[in-house]
Design a protein around this motif. Structure first.
Motif, short mmCIF file in Angstrom:
data_model
loop_
_atom_site.label_atom_id
_atom_site.label_comp_id
_atom_site.label_asym_id
_atom_site.label_seq_id
_atom_site.Cartn_x
_atom_site.Cartn_y
_atom_site.Cartn_z
N ARG A 68 36.48 37.07 49.11
CA ARG A 68 36.32 37.06 47.65
C ARG A 68 34.93 37.57 47.26
NH1 ARG A 68 37.93 31.91 44.26
NH2 ARG A 68 39.70 33.17 43.67
N GLU A 69 33.90 37.14 47.98
CA GLU A 69 32.53 37.61 47.69
C GLU A 69 32.40 39.11 47.96
OE1 GLU A 69 29.76 33.73 48.60
OE2 GLU A 69 30.67 34.78 50.31
N ARG A 72 33.97 40.98 45.11
CA ARG A 72 33.11 40.97 43.93
C ARG A 72 31.98 41.98 44.07
NH1 ARG A 72 28.45 38.66 43.11
NH2 ARG A 72 28.61 37.30 44.92
N GLU A 76 31.17 45.35 41.81
CA GLU A 76 29.86 45.56 41.18
C GLU A 76 29.25 46.89 41.60
OE1 GLU A 76 27.46 42.19 42.11
OE2 GLU A 76 28.63 40.83 40.85
#
Length: 80
Positions: A68-69, A72, A76
């Motif tokens: 998940r990180e 993200r 970005e």
């Protein structure tokens, strides 16, 4: 998109490599490269391994990220 991992020979690097591979398996057009030499570490200014580079930009170092990180960070780093 190219995701590079620097320092995949240490225990945390192996874990990060596994998480990045899981992420890449679910996505199209993602290439994972492993960079384990000192020249690359210095070139990307990674002080704490493992380092994660997305599109030639250092986005994380010194920790293991979850899928998940990673997702993200990719969102970005990707221009809209």
């Amino acid at each position: 998109m190219v995701i590079k991992i620097i320092g995949s020979n240490c225990s945390n690097g192996i874990k990060l490599k596994k998480m990045v591979t899981k992420y890449a398996d679910d996505c199209d057009n993602v290439e994972v490269k492993i960079l384990d030499n000192e020249k690359d570490r210095i070139g990307y200014q990674v002080k704490n391994i493992p380092g994660l580079i997305i599109n030639d930009q250092l986005v994380s170092q010194g920790k293991v990220l979850t899928v998940r990180e990673i997702s993200r960070l990719v969102n970005e780093a990707t221009p809209a």
